[in-house]
Design an enzyme around this catalytic site. Structure first.
Site, PDB file in Angstrom:
ATOM      1  N   ASP A 178       0.881  -1.172   0.000  1.00 22.48           N
ATOM      2  CA  ASP A 178       0.000   0.000   0.000  1.00 22.48           C
ATOM      3  C   ASP A 178       0.912   1.213   0.000  1.00 22.48           C
ATOM      4  OD1 ASP A 178      -1.572   2.169   0.623  1.00 22.48           O
ATOM      5  OD2 ASP A 178      -2.626   1.197   2.285  1.00 22.48           O
ATOM      6  N   TYR A 200       1.340   0.520  14.754  1.00 22.68           N
ATOM      7  CA  TYR A 200       0.372   0.342  13.684  1.00 22.68           C
ATOM      8  C   TYR A 200       0.784   1.042  12.398  1.00 22.68           C
ATOM      9  CZ  TYR A 200      -3.730   0.525  10.820  1.00 22.68           C
ATOM     10  OH  TYR A 200      -4.575   0.414   9.764  1.00 22.68           O
ATOM     11  N   LYS A 230      -3.017  -2.783   7.978  1.00 19.80           N
ATOM     12  CA  LYS A 230      -3.114  -4.251   7.929  1.00 19.80           C
ATOM     13  C   LYS A 230      -2.248  -4.810   6.810  1.00 19.80           C
ATOM     14  CE  LYS A 230      -5.605  -6.194  11.031  1.00 19.80           C
ATOM     15  NZ  LYS A 230      -5.023  -7.248  11.852  1.00 19.80           N
TER      16      LYS A 230
HETATM   17  C1  F6R Z   1      -7.809  -0.681   7.696  1.00 20.80           C
HETATM   18  C2  F6R Z   1      -7.696   0.614   7.038  1.00 20.80           C
HETATM   19  C3  F6R Z   1      -8.651   1.698   7.371  1.00 20.80           C
HETATM   20  C4  F6R Z   1      -8.026   2.732   8.297  1.00 20.80           C
HETATM   21  C5  F6R Z   1      -9.042   3.816   8.689  1.00 20.80           C
HETATM   22  C6  F6R Z   1      -8.436   4.917   9.549  1.00 20.80           C
HETATM   23  O1  F6R Z   1      -6.815  -1.554   7.305  1.00 20.80           O
HETATM   24  O2  F6R Z   1      -6.820   0.827   6.225  1.00 20.80           O
HETATM   25  O3  F6R Z   1      -9.820   1.164   7.920  1.00 20.80           O
HETATM   26  O4  F6R Z   1      -7.507   2.114   9.434  1.00 20.80           O
HETATM   27  O5  F6R Z   1      -9.586   4.409   7.540  1.00 20.80           O
HETATM   28  O6  F6R Z   1      -7.347   5.422   8.867  1.00 20.80           O
HETATM   29  P1  F6R Z   1      -6.472   6.660   9.378  1.00 20.80           P
HETATM   30  O7  F6R Z   1      -6.068   6.402  10.792  1.00 20.80           O
HETATM   31  O8  F6R Z   1      -5.353   6.677   8.395  1.00 20.80           O
HETATM   32  O9  F6R Z   1      -7.363   7.876   9.258  1.00 20.80           O
HETATM   33 MG    MG Z   2      -3.995   2.412   3.030  1.00 20.81          MG
HETATM   34 MG    MG Z   3      -4.968  -2.245   2.084  1.00 22.18          MG
END
Ligand code: F6R
Ligand code: MG
Ligand code: MG
Length: 364
Positions: A11, A228, A231
């Site tokens: 990603d 973190y 994923k």
């Molecule tokens: C799960 C994922 C999304 C983000 C969520 C919050 O793998 O990629 O669900 O965790 O959109 O993202 P942030 O913290 O970047 O705003």
């Molecule tokens: Mg992403």
């Molecule tokens: Mg992804």
């Protein structure tokens, strides 16, 4: 002819948020791999995406873990990150944990599944790619494909598969692995596979001759980074037919949208929904977790395909079921088992909340 199929993914920036891939990123990735094909480093390639994950599917003759192939993938991700930064895409470069390439992308952020095979008279392979989940998501389908006779008829009635398959299982917490053999050790194997956040299948081999049948990416970004960073959104390669499970036996387990870890903020259980390439776009509560299947005939190292294997009405029922499960799980809101247990969540406010309230806990 010995051919290596390398699937390397990362990603490097989402569009919009964590949901899709920007077309310019795909173009730059294709351009980069096209150059490597013209230079003779790779034989062939395809660039696909699943949600916010860029998937590089490459063939070559250099074997697994080849530094030049890994460097090509790394450099491609860097070039794509530059585009992502210029366009201010979301989370630009999020999976590139290291500042400089050091010989192998493993442990640096990207996910990798590779297999070197002696190309058979005909070599059908399926590449699965997932978003909003982790490599443990493959445990249930891999077990069913290679060890469950109620899924794979060939285990019972095809003499070339009747000896069964061996599973290489990783303990990602202790960083050790064990090989277990089915059907003899099936019950022991399931003790581990059922705990799919910790124990993950990396390789499946045919026991009669040791031929590799499947290979999964098992990188766990959150463990690798120690914090973190998203994923792991895994990939999986499975060989089909003539002594391996048939294409239909390989796809069959995905007709059941089992619960996997991931979804919103990498912190929820949700159904694993098989979709066509067009719908690899997790949007509802950043999900539900998705899987696509790209079918190829590997022909003298060339990739014939992809065929979009889940673009088929016979998976409509699984999708419908996944939507029902989505509805049911979502109603739990912040409660387990929709929300993951405290250990597995990738976002948590527990330390701050506990610190604030610790003096107010009284002994009973
Ligand atoms: C799960 C994922 C999304 C983000 C969520 C919050 O793998 O990629 O669900 O965790 O959109 O993202 P942030 O913290 O970047 O705003
Ligand atoms: Mg992403
Ligand atoms: Mg992804």
């Amino acid at each position: 002819m010995k051919v290596t199929l390398s699937v390397i993914k990362a990603d490097i920036g989402g569009y919009v948020g964590h949901s899709h891939m920007h077309p310019e990123v795909l173009d730059v990735a294709s351009e980069s791999l096209d150059g490597a094909k013209a230079d003779g480093l790779i034989l062939d390639f395809r660039v696909l995406y699943c949600g916010d994950d860029l998937e590089l599917i490459m063939t070559h003759t250099r074997g697994e873990e080849d530094p030049d192939i890994h460097k090509l993938a790394w450099d491609t991700f860097i070039r794509c990150t530059e585009v992502a930064k210029r366009l201010k895409l979301y989370g630009a470069g999020q999976d590139l944990l290291a500042d400089a390439f050091s010989g192998n992308v493993k442990g640096m952020g990207p996910g990798v599944a590779e297999m070197e095979v002696e190309e058979r008279k005909s070599e059908p392979v399926i590449v699965f790619m997932a978003d909003k989940t982790s490599p443990g998501a493959w445990n249930l389908p891999l077990f069913r494909i290679f060890a469950d006779p109620f899924c794979t008829a060939g285990l019972v009635i095809d003499p070339s598969m009747h000896d069964g398959f061996a599973f290489d299982v990783l303990d990602v917490k202790e960083n050790v692995k064990i090989e277990m053999s089915c059907p003899e050790e099936m019950y022991d194997l399931l003790v581990f596979l059922g705990a799919s956040a910790r124990y993950m299948i990396r390789t499946v081999r045919r026991k009669s001759d040791g031929e590799v049948a499947a290979r999964a990416s098992v990188q766990r970004l959150n463990i690798m980074a120690g914090r973190y960073v998203g994923k792991d959104d895994p990939v999986l390669i499975v060989r089909a037919q003539s002594g391996f499970p048939a294409v239909g036996e390989i796809l069959e387990p995905f007709s059941f949208p089992h619960l996997v870890e991931g979804w919103m903020r990498g912190s929820h259980h949700g159904p694993f929904m098989p979709v066509s390439f067009k719908y690899a776009t997790p949007s509802r509560f950043d999900g539900p977790p998705r899987v696509i299947a790209a079918g190829f005939q590997l022909t003298n190292g060339m990739l014939l395909g992809p065929v979009d294997m889940f673009d088929d009405p016979s998976f409509d029922y699984a999708r419908q079921k996944a939507l029902e499960i989505t509805e049911y799980m979502r109603r739990h809101g912040p409660f387990e088992p929709h929300r993951l247990g405290l250990e597995e969540m990738e976002y948590t406010t527990m330390p701050q909340v506990m610190k604030k309230l610790q003096d107010r806990f009284k002994k009973l």
